[in-house]
Structure formats: C-alpha cells, structure tokens
Write a protein that holds these residues in place. Structure first.
Motif, short mmCIF file in Angstrom:
data_model
loop_
_atom_site.label_atom_id
_atom_site.label_comp_id
_atom_site.label_asym_id
_atom_site.label_seq_id
_atom_site.Cartn_x
_atom_site.Cartn_y
_atom_site.Cartn_z
N LYS A 10 50.35 47.40 40.39
CA LYS A 10 49.81 48.16 39.26
C LYS A 10 48.43 48.72 39.59
CE LYS A 10 52.49 46.01 35.61
NZ LYS A 10 52.48 45.29 34.33
N LYS A 11 47.61 47.95 40.28
CA LYS A 11 46.30 48.44 40.69
C LYS A 11 46.42 49.64 41.63
CE LYS A 11 43.66 44.16 40.18
NZ LYS A 11 42.93 43.10 40.88
N ALA A 12 47.40 49.56 42.52
CA ALA A 12 47.63 50.67 43.45
C ALA A 12 48.07 51.93 42.70
CB ALA A 12 48.66 50.28 44.50
N ILE A 13 48.95 51.76 41.70
CA ILE A 13 49.42 52.90 40.90
C ILE A 13 48.25 53.51 40.13
CG2 ILE A 13 50.85 53.55 38.93
CD1 ILE A 13 52.89 51.43 39.93
N VAL A 14 47.41 52.66 39.55
CA VAL A 14 46.24 53.16 38.80
C VAL A 14 45.30 53.91 39.73
CG1 VAL A 14 44.17 52.45 37.54
CG2 VAL A 14 46.38 51.45 36.95
N ALA A 15 45.07 53.38 40.91
CA ALA A 15 44.19 54.05 41.88
C ALA A 15 44.76 55.40 42.29
CB ALA A 15 43.97 53.16 43.09
N GLU A 16 46.07 55.45 42.52
CA GLU A 16 46.72 56.70 42.90
C GLU A 16 46.64 57.73 41.77
OE1 GLU A 16 51.20 58.37 43.64
OE2 GLU A 16 50.81 56.27 44.15
N LEU A 17 46.92 57.29 40.54
CA LEU A 17 46.83 58.18 39.39
C LEU A 17 45.40 58.68 39.19
CD1 LEU A 17 49.10 56.47 36.70
CD2 LEU A 17 49.42 58.74 37.69
N SER A 18 44.45 57.81 39.35
CA SER A 18 43.04 58.18 39.20
C SER A 18 42.65 59.25 40.21
CB SER A 18 42.16 56.95 39.35
OG SER A 18 40.81 57.30 39.29
N GLU A 19 43.04 59.08 41.45
CA GLU A 19 42.75 60.07 42.49
C GLU A 19 43.44 61.40 42.19
OE1 GLU A 19 40.61 60.21 45.16
OE2 GLU A 19 39.88 58.44 44.10
N ARG A 20 44.66 61.30 41.71
CA ARG A 20 45.41 62.51 41.35
C ARG A 20 44.71 63.26 40.22
NH1 ARG A 20 51.54 62.08 39.23
NH2 ARG A 20 51.61 64.11 38.23
N LEU A 21 44.24 62.54 39.23
CA LEU A 21 43.52 63.17 38.12
C LEU A 21 42.22 63.82 38.60
CD1 LEU A 21 43.99 60.44 35.37
CD2 LEU A 21 45.07 62.69 35.41
N LYS A 22 41.51 63.14 39.48
CA LYS A 22 40.23 63.66 39.98
C LYS A 22 40.41 64.88 40.88
CE LYS A 22 37.91 59.16 40.05
NZ LYS A 22 37.43 58.10 40.96
N ASN A 23 41.47 64.88 41.69
CA ASN A 23 41.66 65.95 42.68
C ASN A 23 42.40 67.17 42.15
OD1 ASN A 23 40.35 64.42 44.62
ND2 ASN A 23 42.24 63.44 45.29
N SER A 24 42.98 67.09 40.98
CA SER A 24 43.72 68.23 40.45
C SER A 24 42.79 69.13 39.64
CB SER A 24 44.89 67.75 39.59
OG SER A 24 44.42 66.97 38.52
N VAL A 25 43.12 70.41 39.62
CA VAL A 25 42.31 71.35 38.85
C VAL A 25 42.74 71.39 37.39
CG1 VAL A 25 41.69 72.81 40.80
CG2 VAL A 25 43.77 73.32 39.49
N THR A 26 43.99 71.04 37.15
CA THR A 26 44.51 71.03 35.79
C THR A 26 45.61 70.01 35.64
OG1 THR A 26 45.34 72.42 34.00
CG2 THR A 26 46.21 72.85 36.17
N GLY A 27 45.79 69.55 34.41
CA GLY A 27 46.85 68.59 34.13
C GLY A 27 47.29 68.70 32.69
N VAL A 28 48.56 68.39 32.46
CA VAL A 28 49.13 68.44 31.11
C VAL A 28 49.89 67.14 30.88
CG1 VAL A 28 50.68 69.68 29.55
CG2 VAL A 28 49.33 70.95 31.22
N VAL A 29 49.65 66.53 29.72
CA VAL A 29 50.34 65.31 29.33
C VAL A 29 51.38 65.69 28.28
CG1 VAL A 29 50.08 63.01 28.31
CG2 VAL A 29 48.28 63.93 29.78
N VAL A 30 52.63 65.26 28.49
CA VAL A 30 53.72 65.62 27.58
C VAL A 30 54.50 64.39 27.13
CG1 VAL A 30 54.02 67.92 28.57
CG2 VAL A 30 55.36 66.03 29.45
N SER A 31 55.19 64.55 26.02
CA SER A 31 56.17 63.58 25.56
C SER A 31 57.53 64.15 25.88
CB SER A 31 56.03 63.35 24.06
OG SER A 31 57.10 62.55 23.60
N TYR A 32 58.29 63.48 26.72
CA TYR A 32 59.56 64.00 27.19
C TYR A 32 60.74 63.42 26.42
CZ TYR A 32 59.81 59.53 29.56
OH TYR A 32 59.84 58.19 29.83
N GLN A 33 60.51 62.80 25.31
CA GLN A 33 61.55 62.13 24.54
C GLN A 33 62.67 63.09 24.16
OE1 GLN A 33 60.09 60.40 20.96
NE2 GLN A 33 62.03 59.53 20.37
N GLY A 34 63.90 62.65 24.34
CA GLY A 34 65.05 63.39 23.86
C GLY A 34 65.59 64.47 24.79
#
Length: 186
Positions: A10-34
C-alpha cells in the motif's frame, strides 16, 4: 490488522500515485459506477490513444497520495467508486474524453480535477473539455501564420497572369481614364 507485506504494498501504491499526481500536468477524478465492461474497454482505449493514464483507485490510497502531492482539495470527492485519469503532456485530453463520456452515460460522473498542481472547479474542467485537440489547435495557428503569405502569393500570381507589372499598370490606367472622362462629358 494487515500484515507488514500488505502495508508495504500500500505504501508503494501511495508513493506511485503521489509521483503520478506530481508529474502530470492535468488529472480528472471520476465515478465510474454503472458502466459495463464493453463501454469501459472503449473508454480505456480512447484514453490510451490520447496518452492519458486511467486507473481505478481506492479512495484511502488516493487520499494519502493527494496529501503527499499537495492536492488536499481533491479529498472531499473521494467517495464511492473512483478512477483517476492523468496526462503528462496534454492539458485537455482527459477532460475532453471523460466529460464527453459522462454526457452519454448517466451513472458516469466527473467529480473533480486539477491543472498544473492546483485543484480546479467543474467549470474549468468543462471549459477544458471543449477545447479542440492539440493537433487541431496547431493547425489553426499554422493556418493563421500562413494566411498572409498565401494572400501575397495570390496577388503576385495575379500580376504574373496579367502579363507582368507594367501590363497591370497599363490596364489600371486604361480603366481609370474613361472613368475620369465620363463626368466631364455631362
């Protein structure tokens, strides 16, 4: 209580996500339900073709990654089903694709997003979604640069078609002469 190996994962996943958030120019969070598998596959394919990385994430892991990346304002929307789409180079691709998809699917919702490390409101995300692709924007800019040059080339070609500069001057003088004489005859 989770085991040590699970915590490390889980720590590795959080670190990877954190780096991805920092290195990207844009991001969108969605709810994919249904959404069904067929639609999800089409969506992922389109995102991949536009160099957008799309993953389903656990809210708690993404929340911790947001803390590390300085995007705490995303945390309130991290409820229910959550997927994250990020782009390292194109600002509008993720918003354009996901907002377009949300229009066609009632259960699919855009929750929030960020741009250059700052969380933005939904109006900004919608505005981004309406921008044309990078290639279309570049074509428009090149067309604007090329227009004056093309107009100049057409003028030069018209002069050549008339027999040269001297022939054009003689023709203009001949056209202007009868116009000057006509009012004097009255």
């Amino acid at each position: 209580m989770p085991s040590q190996s699970v915590l490390e994962q889980k720590k590795a996943i959080v670190a990877e996500l954190s780096e991805r958030l920092k290195n990207s120019v844009t991001g969108v969070v969605v709810s994919y339900q249904g959404i069904n598998t067929e639609d999800d596959t089409k969506l992922r394919k389109e995102l991949r073709e536009n160099n957008v990385k799309y993953t389903v994430v656990k809210n708690t892991l993404l929340s911790r990654a947001c803390e590390e990346a300085g995007l705490d304002e995303l945390k309130p929307v991290l409820e229910g089903t959550t997927a994250l789409a990020t782009s390292d180079s194109e600002y509008a691709a993720a918003a354009r694709i996901l907002c377009g998809y949300a229009k066609d699917h009632d259960n699919f919702k855009v929750k929030s997003g960020y741009l250059d490390g700052a969380v933005v409101d939904m109006d900004t995300i919608v505005s981004l979604s309406k921008l044309p692709t990078r290639d279309v924007l570049l074509a428009n800019v090149l067309g604007a640069f090329q227009a004056p040059i093309a107009a100049f080339a057409r003028v030069i070609q018209a002069v050549v078609d008339e027999g040269g500069f001297d022939a054009c001057l003689e023709k203009k003088a001949a056209e202007a002469a009868p116009a000057e004489e006509a009012p004097a005859a009255e």
